[in-house]
Design a protein around this motif. Structure first.
Motif, PDB file in Angstrom:
ATOM      1  N   ALA B  16      -6.319  23.868 -79.826  1.00 24.80           N
ATOM      2  CA  ALA B  16      -5.440  24.794 -79.111  1.00 24.80           C
ATOM      3  C   ALA B  16      -6.096  25.422 -77.884  1.00 24.80           C
ATOM      4  N   ALA B  17      -7.375  25.174 -77.687  1.00 22.60           N
ATOM      5  CA  ALA B  17      -8.021  25.682 -76.475  1.00 22.60           C
ATOM      6  C   ALA B  17      -7.540  24.879 -75.275  1.00 22.60           C
ATOM      7  N   SER B  18      -7.664  25.474 -74.109  1.00 19.90           N
ATOM      8  CA  SER B  18      -7.296  24.761 -72.884  1.00 19.90           C
ATOM      9  C   SER B  18      -8.492  23.967 -72.375  1.00 19.90           C
ATOM     10  N   LEU B  19      -8.163  22.879 -71.695  1.00 19.98           N
ATOM     11  CA  LEU B  19      -9.195  21.956 -71.221  1.00 19.98           C
ATOM     12  C   LEU B  19      -9.088  21.788 -69.720  1.00 19.98           C
ATOM     13  N   GLU B  20     -10.237  21.805 -69.071  1.00 12.53           N
ATOM     14  CA  GLU B  20     -10.300  21.356 -67.687  1.00 12.53           C
ATOM     15  C   GLU B  20     -11.601  20.616 -67.486  1.00 12.53           C
ATOM     16  N   LYS B  61       0.149  11.963 -73.273  1.00 19.40           N
ATOM     17  CA  LYS B  61      -0.390  12.910 -74.258  1.00 19.40           C
ATOM     18  C   LYS B  61      -0.578  14.314 -73.702  1.00 19.40           C
ATOM     19  N   GLY B  62       0.238  14.703 -72.737  1.00 19.79           N
ATOM     20  CA  GLY B  62       0.210  16.066 -72.234  1.00 19.79           C
ATOM     21  C   GLY B  62      -0.857  16.364 -71.201  1.00 19.79           C
ATOM     22  N   PHE B  63      -1.571  15.350 -70.755  1.00 19.26           N
ATOM     23  CA  PHE B  63      -2.595  15.548 -69.734  1.00 19.26           C
ATOM     24  C   PHE B  63      -1.981  15.567 -68.343  1.00 19.26           C
ATOM     25  N   GLU B  64      -2.619  16.304 -67.453  1.00 17.33           N
ATOM     26  CA  GLU B  64      -2.238  16.304 -66.057  1.00 17.33           C
ATOM     27  C   GLU B  64      -3.498  16.440 -65.211  1.00 17.33           C
ATOM     28  N   ALA B  65      -3.380  16.063 -63.947  1.00 18.41           N
ATOM     29  CA  ALA B  65      -4.516  16.195 -63.036  1.00 18.41           C
ATOM     30  C   ALA B  65      -3.994  16.585 -61.675  1.00 18.41           C
ATOM     31  N   GLU B  66      -4.820  17.318 -60.962  1.00 23.37           N
ATOM     32  CA  GLU B  66      -4.441  17.769 -59.627  1.00 23.37           C
ATOM     33  C   GLU B  66      -5.412  17.246 -58.595  1.00 23.37           C
ATOM     34  N   ARG B  77      -6.605  18.309 -66.744  1.00 20.26           N
ATOM     35  CA  ARG B  77      -6.286  19.516 -67.513  1.00 20.26           C
ATOM     36  C   ARG B  77      -5.355  19.172 -68.678  1.00 20.26           C
ATOM     37  N   LYS B  78      -5.473  20.017 -69.698  1.00 18.24           N
ATOM     38  CA  LYS B  78      -4.512  19.996 -70.809  1.00 18.24           C
ATOM     39  C   LYS B  78      -4.438  21.405 -71.353  1.00 18.24           C
ATOM     40  N   PRO B  79      -3.247  21.961 -71.496  1.00 18.31           N
ATOM     41  CA  PRO B  79      -3.130  23.370 -71.891  1.00 18.31           C
ATOM     42  C   PRO B  79      -3.620  23.653 -73.308  1.00 18.31           C
ATOM     43  N   SER B  80      -3.467  22.676 -74.197  1.00 19.34           N
ATOM     44  CA  SER B  80      -3.789  22.929 -75.598  1.00 19.34           C
ATOM     45  C   SER B  80      -4.268  21.623 -76.226  1.00 19.34           C
ATOM     46  N   VAL B  81      -5.562  21.531 -76.483  1.00 28.55           N
ATOM     47  CA  VAL B  81      -6.114  20.269 -77.000  1.00 28.55           C
ATOM     48  C   VAL B  81      -5.915  20.155 -78.500  1.00 28.55           C
ATOM     49  N   GLN B  82      -5.921  18.906 -78.941  1.00 26.73           N
ATOM     50  CA  GLN B  82      -5.818  18.599 -80.365  1.00 26.73           C
ATOM     51  C   GLN B  82      -7.069  17.845 -80.803  1.00 26.73           C
TER      52      GLN B  82
END
Lengths: 115, 115
Positions: B16-20, B61-66, B77-82
């Motif tokens: 549930a932590a955010s990832l960057e 799988k909910g990932f995005e990149a800028e 980035r991913k707002p909430s990791v599993q």
């Protein structure tokens, strides 16, 4: 499922004994690539085939050769493996080399151990 | 020489932590950008890619990149990791020159997600 297949998954060879790694693809892609990936390092492109046209990277040692007898198969030959050649070898394919259709599909890799 | 830098070699997060994950490249021209993921025991798979248009790209799988051109960056980035996101993540750049495209990879970031 269309895929990139590498055989064997694990290969052990002796110092100086020639070894061949195999890659096949069912994607009917024009381009096939070979990468070397050492532990904790980035995959490094060794060379690629565009159809029958072989393209060697400038810093790829002469010890590494490749063959592509047909569209589906590509081989990596290491003529005289040294201890420094122990690595994971990745095969990849792409439909084209340029444009938006360019995307590489990877095989599972062959882990080479040199004793 | 063209290169790709990934800022962290190892990242440990709780679910549930955010990832960057950071990625910077050194190349002044036009590039295509990719993030690949390698789950334990599996082959490299494409997570997302940027070719042109909206610099914020969404992948599987909910990932995005800028893509921030002025910073030569393409952070994932991913707002909430599993827990299932535990894998190694590779940033790759495809500089558009030399008549054909090739991928230049970063060294990878190993992500461990704890339940």
């Amino acid at each position: 499922d269309a895929m990139v297949i590498q055989n064997p998954r694990y290969q052990v060879t002796q110092f100086g004994k020639p070894v061949t790694l195999s890659c096949s693809q069912t994607l009917n892609h024009n381009v096939m690539y070979w990468y070397q990936q050492k532990s904790s390092q980035a995959p490094k492109l060794l060379f690629h085939y565009y159809d029958k046209d072989f393209n060697n990277e400038a810093d790829t040692p002469d010890n590494f050769q490749s063959r592509r007898p047909n569209t589906s198969f590509c081989f990596l030959d290491i003529r005289s493996p040294g201890l420094g050649d122990a690595a994971m070898y990745l095969c990849a394919t792409s439909k084209l080399r340029t444009g938006s259709a360019y995307e590489q599909y990877f095989g599972p890799g062959t882990r080479l151990t040199v004793t | 020489a063209q290169s790709v830098s990934q800022h962290n070699h190892h990242v440990i997060l709780s679910e549930a932590a955010s990832l960057e994950l950071g990625c910077n490249y050194s190349y002044g021209g036009t590039v295509n950008l990719f993030w690949y993921v390698q789950y334990p025991g599996q082959h490299l798979q494409l997570l997302l890619k940027y070719f042109s248009g909206d610099p914020l790209v969404k992948g599987i799988k909910g990932f995005e990149a800028e893509f921030i051109k002025s910073k030569f960056s393409f952070n994932l980035r991913k707002p909430s990791v599993q827990w299932s996101d535990t894998a190694e993540y590779f940033c790759a750049v495809n500089p558009l020159s030399g008549g054909y495209n090739k991928l230049i990879f970063g060294a990878g970031t190993r992500l461990a997600v704890h339940p």
